[in-house]
Design an enzyme around this catalytic site. Structure first.
Site, mmCIF file in Angstrom:
data_model
loop_
_atom_site.group_PDB
_atom_site.id
_atom_site.type_symbol
_atom_site.label_atom_id
_atom_site.label_comp_id
_atom_site.label_asym_id
_atom_site.label_seq_id
_atom_site.Cartn_x
_atom_site.Cartn_y
_atom_site.Cartn_z
ATOM 1 N N THR A 74 0.848 -1.185 0.000
ATOM 2 C CA THR A 74 0.000 0.000 0.000
ATOM 3 C C THR A 74 0.881 1.231 0.000
ATOM 4 O O THR A 74 1.874 1.290 0.721
ATOM 5 C CB THR A 74 -0.948 0.043 1.212
ATOM 6 O OG1 THR A 74 -1.592 1.313 1.244
ATOM 7 C CG2 THR A 74 -0.242 -0.191 2.532
ATOM 8 N N GLU A 82 -4.972 -2.987 4.205
ATOM 9 C CA GLU A 82 -4.684 -3.666 5.474
ATOM 10 C C GLU A 82 -5.861 -4.480 5.987
ATOM 11 O O GLU A 82 -5.727 -5.228 6.943
ATOM 12 C CB GLU A 82 -4.302 -2.621 6.549
ATOM 13 C CG GLU A 82 -2.976 -1.919 6.322
ATOM 14 C CD GLU A 82 -3.089 -0.675 5.448
ATOM 15 O OE1 GLU A 82 -4.064 -0.569 4.663
ATOM 16 O OE2 GLU A 82 -2.209 0.193 5.546
ATOM 17 N N LYS A 113 -6.335 11.205 -3.157
ATOM 18 C CA LYS A 113 -6.767 9.963 -3.807
ATOM 19 C C LYS A 113 -7.441 10.311 -5.125
ATOM 20 O O LYS A 113 -8.522 10.872 -5.156
ATOM 21 C CB LYS A 113 -7.683 9.161 -2.907
ATOM 22 C CG LYS A 113 -7.693 7.718 -3.349
ATOM 23 C CD LYS A 113 -8.057 6.776 -2.252
ATOM 24 C CE LYS A 113 -7.630 5.361 -2.617
ATOM 25 N NZ LYS A 113 -8.228 4.360 -1.769
ATOM 26 N N TRP A 173 -3.430 6.498 -4.842
ATOM 27 C CA TRP A 173 -2.885 7.481 -3.911
ATOM 28 C C TRP A 173 -1.823 8.355 -4.567
ATOM 29 O O TRP A 173 -1.038 7.879 -5.380
ATOM 30 C CB TRP A 173 -2.215 6.773 -2.743
ATOM 31 C CG TRP A 173 -3.155 6.124 -1.799
ATOM 32 C CD1 TRP A 173 -3.306 4.781 -1.605
ATOM 33 C CD2 TRP A 173 -4.062 6.768 -0.915
ATOM 34 N NE1 TRP A 173 -4.259 4.566 -0.653
ATOM 35 C CE2 TRP A 173 -4.738 5.757 -0.211
ATOM 36 C CE3 TRP A 173 -4.374 8.105 -0.653
ATOM 37 C CZ2 TRP A 173 -5.700 6.043 0.742
ATOM 38 C CZ3 TRP A 173 -5.335 8.377 0.302
ATOM 39 C CH2 TRP A 173 -5.985 7.362 0.986
HETATM 40 P P1 AMP Z 1 -6.222 1.570 0.059
HETATM 41 O O1 AMP Z 1 -5.435 0.851 1.089
HETATM 42 O O2 AMP Z 1 -5.422 2.089 -1.076
HETATM 43 O O3 AMP Z 1 -7.383 0.737 -0.373
HETATM 44 O O4 AMP Z 1 -6.843 2.878 0.730
HETATM 45 C C1 AMP Z 1 -7.625 2.820 1.891
HETATM 46 C C2 AMP Z 1 -8.148 4.190 2.212
HETATM 47 O O5 AMP Z 1 -9.023 4.632 1.162
HETATM 48 C C3 AMP Z 1 -8.990 4.254 3.460
HETATM 49 O O6 AMP Z 1 -8.187 4.384 4.627
HETATM 50 C C4 AMP Z 1 -9.828 5.508 3.200
HETATM 51 O O7 AMP Z 1 -9.111 6.686 3.515
HETATM 52 C C5 AMP Z 1 -10.040 5.459 1.704
HETATM 53 N N1 AMP Z 1 -11.346 4.826 1.413
HETATM 54 C C6 AMP Z 1 -11.598 3.549 1.077
HETATM 55 N N2 AMP Z 1 -12.925 3.352 0.878
HETATM 56 C C7 AMP Z 1 -13.529 4.538 1.117
HETATM 57 C C8 AMP Z 1 -14.887 4.992 1.104
HETATM 58 N N3 AMP Z 1 -15.891 4.192 0.780
HETATM 59 N N4 AMP Z 1 -15.105 6.289 1.426
HETATM 60 C C9 AMP Z 1 -14.089 7.127 1.742
HETATM 61 N N5 AMP Z 1 -12.803 6.762 1.767
HETATM 62 C C10 AMP Z 1 -12.513 5.479 1.467
#
Ligand code: AMP
Length: 544
Positions: free
Chosen positions: A180, A327, A436, A441
């Site tokens: 990640t 995670e 994002k 990211w």
């Molecule tokens: P990743 O590990 O790249 O999947 O990113 C995870 C992060 O994406 C989370 O900690 C959130 O900050 C953001 N995220 C994931 N799903 C959502 C959602 N439905 N609404 C808002 N933020 C989200």
């Protein structure tokens, strides 16, 4: 007194076996880069996975070896999803959108030994091949011969036996690895055990979670390199669902064509994808038949409420909002409404569906504010912490990030949330200042540091600004040195060799000073406020 049930290891093997045994005729459909469609079945998949496992062992795969994949969504990638862990290896999916430098770092950190790569992604491999040490490179070719340095996938598996002597696998063993880049600094590895993937699949399939059955046709728009396409390929295989893989064609028209042709019932992706589809449906009403679709899962970034409403009201399509993280394998919460909430006003229903939702079974949550636990009053904010059987307990070989895991066994998500009396979680902010964009990211700090290396730049701060298509895009606030000049074009040219193209700021705002807090750090919240009404030009984002 102890229960008298069998000790039965929760591994991917029974999932794999069941699909081949009971659903041999259920289809796996792939769209290749040249847009041709290939149809296969779980019956064929069952044989090909075993051929691949034999070939991997012949290539020297040892228990625990990491095998990287660099590929779009297709049935050969699904074969790797099962053959690698079932042969005792660890499936390491790589994100081709990362820079060559990041990919080399990740592969060396993971100590990848083998690579399976799409022929169309060989230019990505070119960017880092000198910096990694691989035993072999296998190419998923389509219509072209594999290059001399590599092995052709089909030629490799063709002579192999279609039965494989599966080693005994214990449920705690690693099955997958995914990095990640969710915080600044170096990407962090999350290691999925067989047990975590099995339990995650079981709960994902529940009707109040993602809801999959053998009667469904599932199309993951979310790439197989994003947290295992949210685990959907494992979940779908477990229940014998037809799978439809879109390959690299993720534009609205290509997807709608596949939904229609393959009678897709369930699909999943980041908001950017759905915004594009909503736009296409709005522009061309009546052209697309979407009547087979029962649910569109949206996650990875906040689903705009207007989008949920637009699909619902104008097209009769059901968007289900879900939250998760690399995670957390990733499923954490799903915004399906409890029956009594279905009776609320339309306005209230929409408000609840735009929240991140209710924790799924076995994902425990707590919200920690500055003074300890916060009240479930829908107003008090705190950091969301989670624990459960598919939540990471540490990162892979990364003691520097140990503080993300609390002493009493919870994972600190970094998301700032409220929880209401019903238990619905709503993200209000992120504790970090990441951007994002289209589900990917972008680190503001990395961009700032690079910008501040430009000879004319005195200070630079980069923040996320809401964008109608990409969710968020980076905007750079720049303070120039006295008497110096640097146009946006010059700054972009300066950053271009350093970053993936989609990282480059879309706009530059010149300032006399960047707001700072009491300790002299950039006050990003004030900057975001200042830029929140930023007007975007109609230009598409570079590199996407
Ligand atoms: P990743 O590990 O790249 O999947 O990113 C995870 C992060 O994406 C989370 O900690 C959130 O900050 C953001 N995220 C994931 N799903 C959502 C959602 N439905 N609404 C808002 N933020 C989200």
């Amino acid at each position: 007194m102890r229960g008298l049930m069998m000790d039965y290891e929760l591994t991917l093997l029974p999932i794999f076996d069941r699909a081949g045994r009971y659903f041999p005729d259920v289809e796996l459909v792939s769209r290749w880069p040249d847009k041709s469609i290939q149809r296969s079945t779980y019956g064929e998949f069952h044989k090909r996975v075993q051929k691949l496992a034999n070939a991997l062992v012949r290539l020297g795969l040892k228990p625990g070896d990491r095998v990287a994949t660099l590929g779009w969504n297709h049935s050969r990638h699904l074969e790797a999803y099962f053959a690698i862990p079932l042969a005792g290896g660890v499936l390491h999916t790589l994100n081709p959108r990362l820079s060559g430098q990041d990919l080399a770092y990740i592969m060396n950190h993971a100590e990848d030994r083998l690579l399976l790569v799409d022929d169309v992604l060989l230019p990505v491999y070119e960017r880092f091949h000198k910096d990694v040490n691989l035993r072999a490179v296998v190419v998923w070719t389509h219509g072209h011969a594999a290059p001399d340095f590599a092995i052709d996938y089909e030629q490799m598996i063709e002579p192999e036996m279609n039965t494989f002597a599966f080693p005994n696998i214990e449920e705690g063993q690693a099955a997958g690895l995914c990095y990640t880049s969710g915080t600044t600094g170096k990407p962090k590895g999350v290691v999925y055990s067989h047990r975590a993937l099995v339990l995650h699949s079981m709960v994902s399939a529940l009707p109040d979670a993602l809801g999959l059955s053998c009667g469904d046709a599932m199309l993951p728009v979310v790439p197989m390199f994003h947290v295992n396409a949210w685990g959907l390929p494992f979940t779908a295989t477990m229940v014998g669902t037809k799978q439809v893989f879109p390959g690299p064609h993720l534009d609205a028209k290509s997807l709608l064509e596949l939904f229609q042709k393959e009678k897709v019932t369930l699909t999943a992706g980041v908001p950017t994808v759905w915004l594009g589809i909503l736009d296409e449906l709005d522009r061309n009403p009546g052209v697309w038949d979407t009547s087979s679709i029962k649910a569109m899962i949206v996650g990875g970034a906040a689903a705009p409420r207007s989008m949920i409403e637009g699909f619902d009201k104008r097209h009769g399509l059901r968007v289900i909002h879900a939250w998760g993280m690399t995670e957390t394998t990733p499923l954490g919460t799903v915004a399906r409404l409890k029956p009594h909430l279905e009776k609320a006003t339309e306005e209230e229903r929409l408000r609840m569906r735009a929240a991140q939702g209710l924790p799924v079974p076995f994902v425990e949550t707590r919200v920690v504010g500055e003074n300890g636990a916060v009240a479930p009053d829908g107003k008090s904010m705190g950091e969301l912490q989670v624990r459960g059987p598919w939540v990471a307990k540490s990162y892979f070989q990364n003691p520097a990030e140990a503080d993300k895991f609390t002493m009493d066994g919870w994972f600190r998500t970094g998301d700032i949330v409220t929880v209401d009396g019903e238990g619905y979680v709503r993200i209000t902010d992120r504790s970090k200042d990441l951007i994002k964009s289209g589900g990917e990211w972008i680190s503001s700090v990395d961009l700032e540091n690079a910008l501040m290396g430009h000879p004319s730049v005195k200070e630079a701060a980069v923040v996320a600004v809401a964008h109608p298509r990409w969710g968020e895009r980076p905007v750079a606030a720049v303070v120039l040195k006295d008497g110096s000049k640097a146009t946006p074009h010059e700054l972009t040219e300066y950053l271009t060799p350093l970053f993936a193209r989609y990282w480059l700021p879309d706009s530059y705002v010149y300032m006399d000073a960047i707001p700072r807090n009491a300790t002299g750090k950039f006050l990003k919240s004030a900057l975001r406020d200042q830029l929140k009404d930023h007007r975007w030009e109609e230009s598409p984002v570079p590199g996407r």
